[in-house]
Design an enzyme around this catalytic site. Structure first.
Site, PDB file in Angstrom:
ATOM      1  NE  ARG A1025      -3.383  -0.214   2.665  1.00 54.73           N
ATOM      2  CZ  ARG A1025      -3.802  -0.809   3.723  1.00 54.73           C
ATOM      3  NH1 ARG A1025      -3.336  -0.270   5.044  1.00 54.73           N
ATOM      4  NH2 ARG A1025      -4.381  -1.872   3.750  1.00 54.73           N
ATOM      5  NE  ARG A1094      -2.441   1.570   9.747  1.00 54.66           N
ATOM      6  CZ  ARG A1094      -3.005   0.346   9.728  1.00 54.66           C
ATOM      7  NH1 ARG A1094      -3.942   0.079   8.659  1.00 54.66           N
ATOM      8  NH2 ARG A1094      -2.902  -0.539  10.348  1.00 54.66           N
ATOM      9  CE  LYS A1164      -7.239  -0.408  12.235  1.00 55.31           C
ATOM     10  NZ  LYS A1164      -7.610  -1.231  11.017  1.00 55.31           N
ATOM     11  CE  LYS A1166      -7.357   2.694   9.516  1.00 55.00           C
ATOM     12  NZ  LYS A1166      -8.474   1.944   8.933  1.00 55.00           N
ATOM     13  CB  CYS A1385     -13.088  -4.258   2.251  1.00 55.84           C
ATOM     14  SG  CYS A1385     -13.685  -5.918   2.624  1.00 55.84           S
ATOM     15  CB  CYS A1391      -8.428  -9.828   3.183  1.00 51.36           C
ATOM     16  SG  CYS A1391      -8.606  -9.106   4.938  1.00 51.36           S
ATOM     17  CB  CYS A1430     -13.860  -9.097   8.628  1.00 52.16           C
ATOM     18  SG  CYS A1430     -12.550  -8.094   8.630  1.00 52.16           S
ATOM     19  CB  CYS A1434     -11.155  -1.938   5.265  1.00 49.95           C
ATOM     20  SG  CYS A1434     -10.003  -2.612   6.176  1.00 49.95           S
TER      21      CYS A1434
END
Length: 1530
Positions: A1025, A1094, A1164, A1166, A1385, A1391, A1430, A1434
């Site tokens: 990514r 990110r 993470k 964002k 996603c 994934c 899931c 995302c």
């Protein structure tokens, strides 16, 4: 058969299918296609699906195998292997396959195979299919009614077993169309007639065979006595002596001459004498007659129906007789019986052949009454190969050589007769028969029936158009498919016109026509018959360049134009063949049916000719059916065959694996001067298969080397380049051998020119069995020297918990002195189960109460076993599940179902429980650990090792925090892992660290199970990514990204919901080159993933470019400010070729992270920036959401700052939830990056580092409260947030199409469904965008909704760009409002967290919903629908008006009520629903919405107002008041 006691049998095909099923080990079912049933196969499949038992099948469940084979795929090849292995084989087919299979028929005549043949075509059967093969050595039986079909089918099987010879039972299905349905067969009668002793005798011995094409030299041997049941026994009420008497009587009348001898054999009877006996005699026609008479005598006694070799119907004093070999016997018989006394055909008799071969002339004479003087032979033979009909010759030979009263025998060709014309036909026949000079071969009836149809017509499957579309795209009008089914070939059947031989002839004829055309053009160029002079010059120029495709194309345009303008008679004549002005690309298109007999199919002739012809051969066999479809069928590898010729271009392609390789191969084939073969893989089970199914099957085949992608160009040798180019990772064994022995192979192939795919056997099952055995034996040997009781621990793990528990239990067992073995259930040899002393099974619950993938083979092996005796085994089961996973009461049975099933089955086998089953429940306070701890304690007690002193302390599990701390600022052992060539993977710890570098290790889940079955590790690859603040890319960078995806990835790109590029399918060896290529494009991947800040998102806002640049600059500034400082990224990825691992500042200088520290963030982080009124970034969904505020001067003043949003959650864990950001206040532009830093630092120091599910900023703020957290931020910052400024949002979707900004520049938003940039046969999106990028002078902006904006286009550049957009269909934005507002996603196949499909399924679901939207006038309404595989979120599903979140494969949780502007979370509406339920819910709901909504009311708002769902005010009430309450009831 099961459940058939009250049914009636209505067709001869059903009657035959029932007998074949009962009397066979294997039934080869010949079908029009694998997706289309025959009249037999529909019944056979019904029987096998309900597991009806055969009377003879020796399989464990006595269910015969049904092999479905296409009619044009050499079906009789499927017979050789099983029949030689001692398995009784029957074939159900139409007569269309017989003539093309004649070579096989001669060889199979030596074996007890039964062919049940329905004569074709249905409307008017052609009996020449039978007469053409009458001398092939088979026994032929004919039936003419429904009841006869049942009886002759049984006779055929019994006769094959007794004689050891092949039997063909043929019938016309239409002859019994008016018959009354009959009762099913009596299985007792079938059993007695078959004689199971004979059956078992055959099955006990295999038959040696050197090959399909070799004569094995076998002869059929017969015992001295006629075979019969033991003396004194009774056969279904008939004594053995009675049967012998009947057979003896029959034998006394048998002709001493035999018309034919067989070259085949059944096993000779074993002598009980002690002396050497003379060899048994060869089976003759006399033996056949004895056997069949014995069978018919028994049948007569059992069911009261008598049959004879020749059947006579009519008066015993008849003088005239019809011998009918056709489909109208009953019609003629009825007409004769109703004849008036003065009719010429009154009192005539009818003869038919029941036993057609061997032909028994003496039996014919016995059947004909002495009174008969004249015989009219009627033969329904459409394809005559001799002057006299075959049956006429048989009758003449038999009667003329005997002494009798027959004076006249006249042959007639029988045409189509109906009830209306039968009387007229009879009068004509008898008028001719009784005349003084009868006419031989007189035609009777219509030569063609009304609406005659071919039994198995050819049609091009819709799915196969993918490759022909590529031909059209590449060559346009230049492409010519000679054997196209759309071609007009008058009088020629599709089957013939579609063949390579016919097509090849057509191409040669076309080439001759082209040469003639060139001569005509040359003559025209020198003539004076044009009205103007210009055509002459153009024609002369064309003649000089016509062999060069490019030059000819240019010259052709000019010639056509000049001739059109000239408009003379000569010009018009030349223009009638204007296609010849272009250099045509000549193609033959066929299927893998051409692979079965290269010598006869025409492929060989094309190759041997050396002509410049291209063959496109489409193979549609799914990888998962390859073993059943190809094993023992000698399907040749045309690619290898063609490469051996040395003069052919060969390519193996798969459009669903590499579109660009298909383009390259077809282009190279067209340019190659000689024969070219392009093998094209397109696997499918049926016409309605989804693209996803085709994709998954293709990936398995290519990945495992079953279908390697390659190109072979002999002309490369002249250029000093290699002939062979491998375009996929793996090749199959025989292709490798070809390349290894290139110089020797030519002579080898000439000797034996087939390297069939059969040689590339699927060794998966065998390999896995060997692995299981070796692993188990090796471990047992290792444990031999240890003391203590043995304990085998097997696990079935879905997410890793069961595996972890099993390994930990094994370690704890060893510390207690037990000899423990731990392995996955699928790796355990089930045959060892009865030998275990103590065994423990730990299993998770997958899907809808299903076993995990690595436990299914074990469960499948034991669940229906009838042989396991576990009386000496002690066991216990630990089950892991979630009591709330399936909330509806009726679904509670799925809770821990696999564990409960294991416990029940093991107990049923007699195993004794060590302790009761343990049930781990994710809903307990400690999750499954609560149930596990209690169960483990009981287990140690049962094993007597509970109270052991001095047990060592177990080390705590390694956490992400440990990994980060030990990594030396994200270095770990990544370099060492990259250099390890023994695996495609890296270590688990390094896998966590590479996320910080912008890459995830993944594996292809579509092929995971198949690779494991092959003994291979998963197909590991990496996702990369990019870090792209604000989603802005230059046109040059777009081309560079496109190059990376083509050369180093899987030829696709993903535009993510975080406005950046994502690449998939990058194998480890290409990971570093990909990182370096991204770096050369002036991008990076550092901190695109991992526990850091990110990619910073920014609204693309094409309508306000100046303002956008100011906001975008802030996104870049924040991104740069929060970037990790470690130099590890440069050391690992950007080093020189020697890969020397050197720190940038030298080994003596240690890295330092001023913002992050050695353990970085807890999770993470964002950040996104929205520009009102557009909330396209979903500003509420991020750790920090910045809302740009425009000042009075029109410039950026600052931002309202939201904190604590986040999308991740865990199913059924109410401690986790999505959350929206809370307002902290206003921040000036100059301070925004500092404010973001301070929020991140508070999270760094106060976030939960013990529980990663509770580590996001949203939980930190909720635990501390907004006020407390905000005060800590302000304390670090030294400033306070100002009061928030006013703003409003009106949407969070993209506006498609063209828009113009305030500077006069143009912007176009492309619709990119779910962000996937790829080429397909239907839509060359990727190529089109690349071509646009090559000429675009502005930039590209990636949107947060996964679309793409072509930005900053000047007026003068519009025409060229619009032309390209139209050419590649990129200007199409005419999609439904829902589709334009959707997002998904990646999910499967890459994934590792995905529980269900997402990107590949959402477009399919929307298509099924769109018809309902259309019906209710909602097609253009924007309804935000999102899907994820899931609950990690995302695609930000929790803010969608409608969301589907994967729960299990094919099952989703459905959420409603999200805010259209992205400001409100949705709420659970239904749990674990599948497609059918989704559609049932949505359709009436959309109907209500259309009728009840207020003006401008959005769908999410309406669902709340209508009381369908309760509003979610913030994350902490996300689980409250859901529409479907989860019940704890069992």
């Amino acid at each position: 058969m099961a459940g058939d006691s009250n049914v009636k049998v209505g067709t001869p095909e059903e009657a035959v299918a029932r007998i074949a099923y009962l009397a066979s080990d294997v039934v080869v079912s010949v079908q029009p296609s694998l997706a289309t049933d025959s009249e037999f196969s529909s019944h056979l499949k019904r029987f096998v699906n309900r597991k009806d038992q055969s009377l003879v099948a020796k399989s464990a469940d006595a269910v015969p195998e049904i092999h479905s084979v296409r009619h044009n795929a050499d079906p009789l090849l499927s017979v050789f292997a099983p029949i030689r292995a001692g398995r009784l084989v029957s074939v159900t087919t139409t007569s269309s396959i017989l003539l093309s299979s004649i070579a096989h028929l001669y060889r199979l005549a030596s074996l007890p195979v039964v062919l049940h043949v329905a004569l074709a075509p249905k409307s008017f059967p052609d009996y020449s299919a039978i007469t053409s093969i009458r001398n092939s050595g088979w026994t032929f039986l004919q039936s003419e009614s429904l009841q006869e079909a049942q009886d002759m089918a049984l006779t055929a099987h019994a006769l094959a077993i007794r004689s050891g010879k092949g039997v063909i039972h043929f019938f016309d299905p239409t002859s019994s169309a008016s018959n009354v349905p009959i009762s099913p067969e009596d299985t007792t009668v079938v059993r007695d007639i078959l004689n199971l002793d004979n059956v078992r005798r055959f099955q006990a011995a295999s038959i040696a065979g050197s090959g399909i094409y070799a004569d094995d030299g076998r002869v059929a041997l017969a015992p001295e006595q006629v075979e019969s049941p033991p003396v004194g026994s009774r056969l279904g009420g008939v004594s053995a002596s009675e049967v012998e008497s009947a057979a003896s009587k029959a034998t006394s009348h048998t002709s001493s001459k035999t018309s034919q001898q067989s070259v085949t054999s059944s096993p000779p009877s074993v002598s009980t004498a002690t002396t050497i006996e003379p060899a048994a005699p060869v089976v003759t026609s006399e033996h056949i007659y004895n056997y069949v008479t014995s069978i018919w005598s028994s049948l007569n006694e059992l069911v009261g129906r008598q049959y004879n070799a020749f059947e006579w119907t009519g008066s015993a004093k008849a003088e005239n007789c019809l011998f009918i070999f056709g489909s109208n016997t009953a019609l003629f018989s009825e007409a004769i019986s109703q004849a008036q006394g003065d009719d010429s055909f009154a009192n005539a008799g009818i003869l038919t052949a029941r036993l057609y071969r061997p032909w028994l002339g003496a039996k014919l004479l016995e059947a004909i009454p002495k009174s008969v003087r004249r015989i009219a032979v009627l033969e329904q033979v459409s394809r005559k190969t001799t002057k006299w009909g075959p049956l006429l010759i048989d009758v003449l030979t038999s009667i003329k050589s005997s002494v009798g009263g027959v004076e006249t025998i006249v042959g007639h060709q029988l045409g189509y007769i109906s009830r209306d014309t039968v009387t007229q036909a009879l009068r004509g026949i008898f008028q001719n028969l009784t005349s003084e000079k009868p006419i031989q071969n007189l035609e009777v009836g219509e030569s063609k029936p009304p609406q005659q149809t071919s039994e198995y017509g050819l049609e091009k499957p819709k799915i196969e158009t993918a490759y022909t579309k590529i031909l059209d795209q590449l060559f346009g009008d230049r492409a010519f498919i000679a054997n196209s089914l759309e071609s007009d070939n008058a009088g020629i059947s599709d089957t013939i016109s579609a063949s390579p031989a016919f097509g090849f002839g057509a191409l040669l004829a076309r080439k001759e026509r082209k040469q003639k055309f060139i001569a005509e053009v040359k003559e025209a160029a020198g003539s004076g018959r044009f009205l103007t002079e210009t055509p002459k010059r153009s024609l002369a120029k064309w003649v000089a360049s016509n062999e060069d495709a490019k030059k000819a194309e240019q010259a052709a345009e000019d010639v056509v134009s000049k001739l059109t303008i000239d408009n003379s008679r000569l010009s018009k004549t030349l223009l009638e063949n204007k296609q010849f002005f272009r250099k045509q690309s000549l193609w033959l298109v066929g299927s893998d049916a051409w692979s079965y007999d290269l010598g006869n199919s025409g492929v060989h002739h094309v190759l041997a000719s050396g002509e410049n012809v291209n063959l496109l051969i489409i193979d549609s066999t799914p990888y998962s059916e390859r073993a059943a479809a190809d094993a023992n069928r000698r399907k040749k590898d045309i690619g290898l065959y063609a490469m051996n010729f040395g003069n052919a271009y060969v390519a193996s392609t798969a459009v669903y694996s590499s579109y660009t390789q298909v383009l390259q191969a077809m282009d190279e084939a067209d340019k190659f001067n000689g024969p070219s073969i392009v093998l094209a893989y397109l696997p499918y089970f049926g016409e309605h298969d989804s693209a996803l199914t085709v994709l998954q099957e293709t990936k398995k085949a290519v990945d495992l080397g079953y279908w390697p992608l390659y190109r072979w160009n002999p002309e490369n040798e002249n250029k000093g380049e290699p002939n062979f180019s491998l375009d996929s990772e793996r090749i199959k064994k025989e292709l490798k051998e070809f390349l290894d022995r290139d110089n020797k192979l030519t002579q080898l192939m000439r000797k034996d020119p087939q390297f069939g795919a059969v040689l590339s056997q699927d060794f998966g099952t065998e390999i896995r069995a060997q692995q299981k055995r070796k692993a188990k034996d090796a471990y047992n040997q290792l444990l031999e020297g240890l003391f203590g009781a043995p304990l085998t621990i097997l696990f079935g793990s879905d997410g890793g918990n069961a595996q972890s528990l099993a390994k930990r239990l094994g370690t704890r067992g060893r510390t207690r002195g037990l000899k423990t073995t731990v392995m996955a259930m699928e790796d355990y040899p089930v045959e060892d189960l009865p030998t275990e002393e103590n065994i423990v099974l730990i299993t998770a619950t997958a899907g809808q109460g299903e076993f995990p993938q690595n436990a299914k083979p074990f469960w499948d092996a034991i669940k229906d076993s009838t042989e396991l005796d576990l009386a000496s085994v002690k066991y216990s089961v630990m089950a892991l599940g979630d009591s709330h996973y399936w909330p509806r009461k009726e679904d509670k049975i799925y809770y821990n179902k696999p564990g409960k099933d294991l416990d029940r089955v093991l107990s049923n086998f007699g195993a004794k429980k060590l302790t009761d089953i343990g049930l781990g429940d994710d809903q307990d306070a400690d999750g499954y650990q609560a149930g596990y701890k209690e169960w483990e304690s009981r287990l140690w007690e049962a094993l007597g090792v509970a109270n052991i002193e001095g047990l060592p302390e177990e080390p705590p599990p390694i956490t992400n925090e440990d990994i980060k701390l030990a990594s030396n600022y994200l270095r770990g052992t990544i370099v060492e892992g990259l250099n390890d060539k023994s695996t495609g993977a890296i270590s688990a710890s390094d896998g966590q660290l590479t996320k910080f570098h912008g890459t995830y290790m993944q594996d292809d889940r579509d092929i995971r199970d198949e690779r494991k079955a092959q003994g291979l590790e998963p197909a590991y690859s990496f996702m990369i990514r990019c870090r792209l603040p604000g989603g802005v890319s230059t046109a040059k960078q777009w081309v560079q990204m496109d190059d990376i995806s083509n050369e180093l990835g899987n030829e696709t790109m993903k535009l993510t919901t975080r406005q950046t590029f994502q690449f998939h399918g990058i194998v480890k060896g290409k990971l570093k080159p990909a990182m370096q290529a991204i770096n050369r494009s002036l991008m990076t991947t550092i901190a695109a993933c991992g526990d850091v800040n990110r990619n910073v998102m920014c609204s693309p806002l094409p309508s306000q470019s100046k303002y956008h640049r100011e906001v975008y600059a802030c996104s870049q500034k924040i991104s740069d400010h929060l970037l990790p400082a470690t130099t590890a990224y440069h050391e690992i990825w950007l080093t020189d070729d020697d890969n020397k691992k050197t720190q940038v500042a030298g080994d003596a200088v240690q890295d330092f992270e001023p913002l992050y520290g050695p353990t970085y963030l807890p999770r993470k982080f964002k950040i996104s920036i929205a520009i009102p009124p557009h909330n396209d970034v979903d500003v509420y969904a991020h750790d920090i959401g910045l809302i740009a505020i425009k000042g009075a001067d029109g410039h950026l003043a600052g931002f309202n700052l939201l904190a604590g949003g986040g999308m991740g959650a865990t199913h059924n864990n109410k401690k986790t939830y999505p959350q929206v950001g809370r307002m902290f206040g206003f921040v000036k532009t100059s301070e925004v990056h500092i404010a973001c830093e301070k929020i991140m630092l508070v999270q760094r120091d106060h976030g939960d580092r013990k529980d990663r599910k509770h580590a996001r900023l949203k939980y930190t703020i909720d635990d501390m409260s907004v006020e407390v957290f905000k005060s800590k931020v302000e304390g670090l910052w030294g400033q306070q947030f100002e009061a928030p400024r006013a703003f409003h949002f009106d949407s969070n979707i993209d506006t498609m199409g063209w828009t113009k900004d305030e500077t006069g520049l143009h912007h176009f938003t492309f619709f990119i469904e779910n962000g996937r940039i790829e080429d397909t046969a239907e839509f060359q999106m990727k190529t089109g965008l690349r071509e646009i990028a090559k000429i675009h002078k502005g930039e590209f902006r990636l949107t947060p909704n996964q679309h793409l904006i072509l930005s900053n286009v000047a007026d003068e550049d519009l025409p060229a760009l619009k032309t390209l957009m139209a050419k590649y269909k990129l200007d199409n934005i005419q999609f439904s409002g829902m589709r334009l507002s959707s997002s998904a996603c990646v999910a499967f196949p890459t994934c590792g967290l995905a529980m269900a499909e997402s990107e590949r399924y959402l477009p399919v679901l929307i298509t099924k919903v769109e018809s309902c939207l259309e019906e209710n006038g909602l097609r253009q309404d924007s309804i935000v629908m999102r899907m994820t595989g899931c609950p990690n979120g995302c695609a930000r599903p929790w803010l969608a008006e409608i969301a589907f979140v994967g729960k299990a494969f094919g099952a989703y949780n459905m959420y409603l009520g999200g805010g259209y502007h992205g400001q409100r979370l949705n709420k659970l509406y239904r749990s674990s629903i599948k497609e059918a339920e989704i559609l049932e819910i949505l359709k009436p709901m959309f109907k209500r919405y259309a009728a009840e909504r207020d003006e401008g009311e959005k769908f999410g708002d309406w669902t709340i107002r209508a009381g369908i769902i309760k509003a979610t005010t913030e994350g902490r009430d996300f689980h409250e008041g859901v529409a479907e309450e989860e019940s704890d009831e069992e």
